[in-house]
Scaffold this motif. Structure first.
Motif, PDB file in Angstrom:
ATOM      1  N   ASN A 148      -4.341  -6.581  16.650  1.00  0.00           N
ATOM      2  CA  ASN A 148      -4.119  -8.265  15.960  1.00  0.00           C
ATOM      3  C   ASN A 148      -4.668  -8.217  14.880  1.00  0.00           C
ATOM      4  O   ASN A 148      -3.800  -9.007  13.456  1.00  0.00           O
ATOM      5  CB  ASN A 148      -4.340  -8.637  16.779  1.00  0.00           C
ATOM      6  N   LEU A 149      -6.096  -7.844  14.637  1.00  0.00           N
ATOM      7  CA  LEU A 149      -6.341  -8.389  13.573  1.00  0.00           C
ATOM      8  C   LEU A 149      -6.776  -7.334  12.231  1.00  0.00           C
ATOM      9  O   LEU A 149      -6.048  -6.426  12.621  1.00  0.00           O
ATOM     10  CB  LEU A 149      -8.867  -8.025  13.631  1.00  0.00           C
ATOM     11  N   LYS A 150      -6.246  -7.061  11.499  1.00  0.00           N
ATOM     12  CA  LYS A 150      -6.163  -6.062   9.793  1.00  0.00           C
ATOM     13  C   LYS A 150      -4.398  -6.141  10.042  1.00  0.00           C
ATOM     14  O   LYS A 150      -4.660  -4.276   9.944  1.00  0.00           O
ATOM     15  CB  LYS A 150      -7.666  -5.214  10.216  1.00  0.00           C
ATOM     16  N   ARG A 151      -3.561  -6.443  10.916  1.00  0.00           N
ATOM     17  CA  ARG A 151      -2.240  -5.555  10.963  1.00  0.00           C
ATOM     18  C   ARG A 151      -2.010  -5.665   9.776  1.00  0.00           C
ATOM     19  O   ARG A 151      -1.523  -4.509   9.847  1.00  0.00           O
ATOM     20  CB  ARG A 151      -1.516  -6.949  11.937  1.00  0.00           C
ATOM     21  N   GLY A 152      -2.303  -6.277   8.785  1.00  0.00           N
ATOM     22  CA  GLY A 152      -1.146  -5.991   7.399  1.00  0.00           C
ATOM     23  C   GLY A 152      -1.992  -5.035   6.488  1.00  0.00           C
ATOM     24  O   GLY A 152      -1.251  -3.650   6.204  1.00  0.00           O
ATOM     25  N   LEU A 153      -3.418  -4.426   7.286  1.00  0.00           N
ATOM     26  CA  LEU A 153      -4.072  -3.332   6.202  1.00  0.00           C
ATOM     27  C   LEU A 153      -3.656  -2.205   6.854  1.00  0.00           C
ATOM     28  O   LEU A 153      -3.657  -1.260   6.727  1.00  0.00           O
ATOM     29  CB  LEU A 153      -5.650  -3.122   6.643  1.00  0.00           C
ATOM     30  N   ALA A 154      -3.181  -2.594   8.390  1.00  0.00           N
ATOM     31  CA  ALA A 154      -3.178  -1.330   8.926  1.00  0.00           C
ATOM     32  C   ALA A 154      -1.862  -0.890   8.763  1.00  0.00           C
ATOM     33  O   ALA A 154      -1.426   0.497   8.931  1.00  0.00           O
ATOM     34  CB  ALA A 154      -3.062  -1.343  11.200  1.00  0.00           C
ATOM     35  N   VAL A 155      -0.966  -1.384   9.063  1.00  0.00           N
ATOM     36  CA  VAL A 155       0.660  -1.463   8.875  1.00  0.00           C
ATOM     37  C   VAL A 155       0.970  -0.690   7.101  1.00  0.00           C
ATOM     38  O   VAL A 155       1.307   0.713   7.488  1.00  0.00           O
ATOM     39  CB  VAL A 155       1.641  -2.456   8.650  1.00  0.00           C
ATOM     40  N   SER A 156       0.478  -1.924   6.478  1.00  0.00           N
ATOM     41  CA  SER A 156       0.741  -0.940   4.886  1.00  0.00           C
ATOM     42  C   SER A 156      -0.590   0.829   4.789  1.00  0.00           C
ATOM     43  O   SER A 156      -0.089   1.221   4.087  1.00  0.00           O
ATOM     44  CB  SER A 156      -0.346  -1.792   3.239  1.00  0.00           C
ATOM     45  N   THR A 157      -1.403   0.887   5.530  1.00  0.00           N
ATOM     46  CA  THR A 157      -1.857   2.258   5.298  1.00  0.00           C
ATOM     47  C   THR A 157      -0.937   3.456   6.222  1.00  0.00           C
ATOM     48  O   THR A 157      -1.048   4.332   5.643  1.00  0.00           O
ATOM     49  CB  THR A 157      -3.436   2.182   6.242  1.00  0.00           C
ATOM     50  N   ALA A 158      -0.090   3.031   7.510  1.00  0.00           N
ATOM     51  CA  ALA A 158       0.524   4.169   7.604  1.00  0.00           C
ATOM     52  C   ALA A 158       1.941   3.978   6.787  1.00  0.00           C
ATOM     53  O   ALA A 158       2.172   5.532   6.469  1.00  0.00           O
ATOM     54  CB  ALA A 158       0.626   3.160   8.967  1.00  0.00           C
ATOM     55  N   LEU A 159       2.394   2.926   6.159  1.00  0.00           N
ATOM     56  CA  LEU A 159       3.386   3.000   5.234  1.00  0.00           C
ATOM     57  C   LEU A 159       2.897   3.549   3.876  1.00  0.00           C
ATOM     58  O   LEU A 159       3.754   4.165   3.265  1.00  0.00           O
ATOM     59  CB  LEU A 159       4.099   1.861   5.294  1.00  0.00           C
ATOM     60  N   CYS A 160       2.007   3.845   3.112  1.00  0.00           N
ATOM     61  CA  CYS A 160       1.439   3.898   2.362  1.00  0.00           C
ATOM     62  C   CYS A 160       1.888   5.955   2.019  1.00  0.00           C
ATOM     63  O   CYS A 160       0.957   5.977   0.974  1.00  0.00           O
ATOM     64  CB  CYS A 160       0.026   4.034   2.018  1.00  0.00           C
ATOM     65  N   GLY A 161       2.558   6.397   3.223  1.00  0.00           N
ATOM     66  CA  GLY A 161       2.278   7.080   3.255  1.00  0.00           C
ATOM     67  C   GLY A 161       3.651   7.462   2.156  1.00  0.00           C
ATOM     68  O   GLY A 161       3.681   9.051   1.523  1.00  0.00           O
ATOM     69  N   SER A 162       4.688   6.871   2.186  1.00  0.00           N
ATOM     70  CA  SER A 162       5.275   7.301   1.280  1.00  0.00           C
ATOM     71  C   SER A 162       4.639   7.322  -0.723  1.00  0.00           C
ATOM     72  O   SER A 162       5.876   8.669  -1.134  1.00  0.00           O
ATOM     73  CB  SER A 162       6.712   6.830   0.835  1.00  0.00           C
ATOM     74  N   GLY A 163       4.156   6.869  -0.753  1.00  0.00           N
ATOM     75  CA  GLY A 163       3.612   6.559  -2.009  1.00  0.00           C
ATOM     76  C   GLY A 163       2.102   8.528  -1.763  1.00  0.00           C
ATOM     77  O   GLY A 163       2.806   9.071  -2.918  1.00  0.00           O
TER      78      GLY A 163
END
Length: 439
Positions: free
Chosen positions: A113-128
């Motif tokens: 719920n909190l820090k959702r944006g940071l959590a999702v983006s951290t997981a997806l930054c694996g592509s970078g």
């Protein structure tokens, strides 16, 4: 999974374009159009995948996606005719757009719920992270051993690096481990204090809005339209970025576009991947800190500047600046759907709703790839495609911003109509009107 399965099909695809076109005697337009039309199946598959994620286990879905990704990469290495590429594109498009990215976005969203944006983006930054490593590796293998060998190596990397993770660790929802999403335990006073520090609302939508209401809500379809424009930009840029910097053997005619070497282009792609690695986390933080409007503004402006600098491929600074800004802007397509939908409409039917947004991105990618390829065949230049990308960047900003503004109205109406309340995972916990009655 993002560093291997997603990166090899999406971020490294442009490294193979000129070699496949030359060896299989195709034009850029034929290659882009064929693979894009074949990927149309991913539009429908994404909608089903969103529903499956809501119902099935994360471990089983993720394991199948990793194994199938490796099998497809081995298939690309054996392709000897254009129709082989088209068939593989149909299946791999489904895995990428309706599989890896959508799957990870929805599952990680379930845990925060909190820090959702940071959590999702951290997981997806694996592509970078994966792109920084795999782009130069794939470029070197292509230069020394050929593009077929490069596909085999990438397939092995997917199996070895990605498969053990979901088998051991993945769970769909926190309740499967006896936990709650991060922030679900906070009191109203603690939420207000967090909102005061962040400067925008952190309150969760706690009523069942869901698909049966949103299918008739113009704001939701504006959000879907916004991600269609994001997809058009991504489709045009991702498949043509390397060709724009180097040269193209277009059906027997050598066309010098940027004039740079393939090795130099691979270095720029590595830079782009490095930017993606940082930008995904940064953009997720921007969504958390400045809300939906802040994230949309940064993503849209970055896409616009990327398309502008792509118009100068013969310079050194044009491709470099384009790589930097596209590395920022493209992150909107990966982290934006689940973050914006959950923030605006809550967790009810989040898999299905996110599936529509990701499907729109996939459809936009098909349109962008086809239009850019046909435009190149006609003008022997990618500049017309980049001008279209600039226009789409503006339309993207308008559509997504309008959607965020309109979401408050539909939520308020659901509350006024007595919609049932939902818990932290989107399950109905209070009797009220059915979703059909709300609709």
């Amino acid at each position: 999974m993002m560093a291997t399965c997603y990166t090899t099909f999406v971020n490294c695809s442009s490294l193979f374009q000129t070699h496949i076109v030359s060896d299989l005697h195709m034009t850029i337009g034929q290659y882009n159009t064929g693979t894009s039309l074949a990927s149309l199946i991913s539009i429908v598959a994404t909608l089903f995948m969103g529903t499956l994620i809501d119902r099935l286990g994360a471990r089983q879905i993720a394991s199948c996606l990793v194994i199938l990704s490796a099998v497809l990469l081995f298939g690309y290495s054996a392709a000897t005719a254009p129709w082989h590429i088209y068939l593989l594109a149909a299946v791999s498009g489904t895995l990428i757009t309706s599989g890896v990215r959508l799957f990870i976005s929805v599952v990680v969203t379930n845990w925060f719920n909190l820090k959702r944006g940071l959590a999702v983006s951290t997981a997806l930054c694996g592509s970078g992270f994966g792109g920084m490593i795999l782009s130069p590796v794939a470029s070197a293998i292509i230069a020394n051993y050929g593009w077929r060998t490069a596909y085999v190596v990438l397939g092995v990397i997917c199996l070895v690096a990605a498969l053990p993770i979901p088998v051991i660790f993945f769970r769909t929802k926190p309740s499967e481990k006896g936990l709650l999403p991060l922030g679900a335990e906070l009191s109203d006073e603690e939420i207000k204090e967090a909102e005061r520090k962040s400067g925008h609302s952190l309150s969760e939508v706690n009523v069942a809005v869901g698909w049966k209401v949103l299918r008739r809500h113009a704001g939701f379809w504006l959000l879907v339209l916004g991600f269609l424009f994001v997809g058009v930009i991504n489709g045009a840029v991702s498949v043509n970025m390397v060709s724009n910097m180097t040269s193209v053997n277009n059906n027997g005619t050598e066309v010098v576009t940027g004039g740079h070497s393939v090795v130099w282009a691979g270095t720029i792609m590595s830079l782009y991947m490095g930017v993606v690695l940082v930008a995904k986390v940064a953009l997720g933080w921007i969504f958390d800190r400045f809300g939906m409007y802040g994230g949309v503004f940064v993503g849209s402006v970055s896409c616009l500047l990327a398309c502008l600098f792509l118009c100068f491929p013969t310079t050194d600074w044009g491709p470099i600046l384009a790589a930097v800004f596209y590395g920022i802007g493209t992150c909107t397509a990966t982290i934006g759907p689940s973050i914006m939908i959950t923030h605006e409409y809550g967790r009810r039917d989040v898999g299905k709703l996110t599936g529509f947004a990701v499907s729109a991105t996939a459809l936009g990618g098909i349109i962008g790839a086809i239009v850019s390829g046909l435009a190149f065949d006609k003008a022997l230049s990618f500049t017309p495609a980049w001008i279209i990308g600039i226009v789409c960047s503006v339309l993207m900003a308008v559509s997504l911003s309008a959607s965020a503004a309109m979401s408050k109205n539909v939520v308020a109406k659901c509350i006024a109509d007595g919609a049932p309340k939902i818990d932290a995972e989107g399950n109905i916990i209070e009797e009220g009107q059915t979703e059909e009655q709300q609709a």
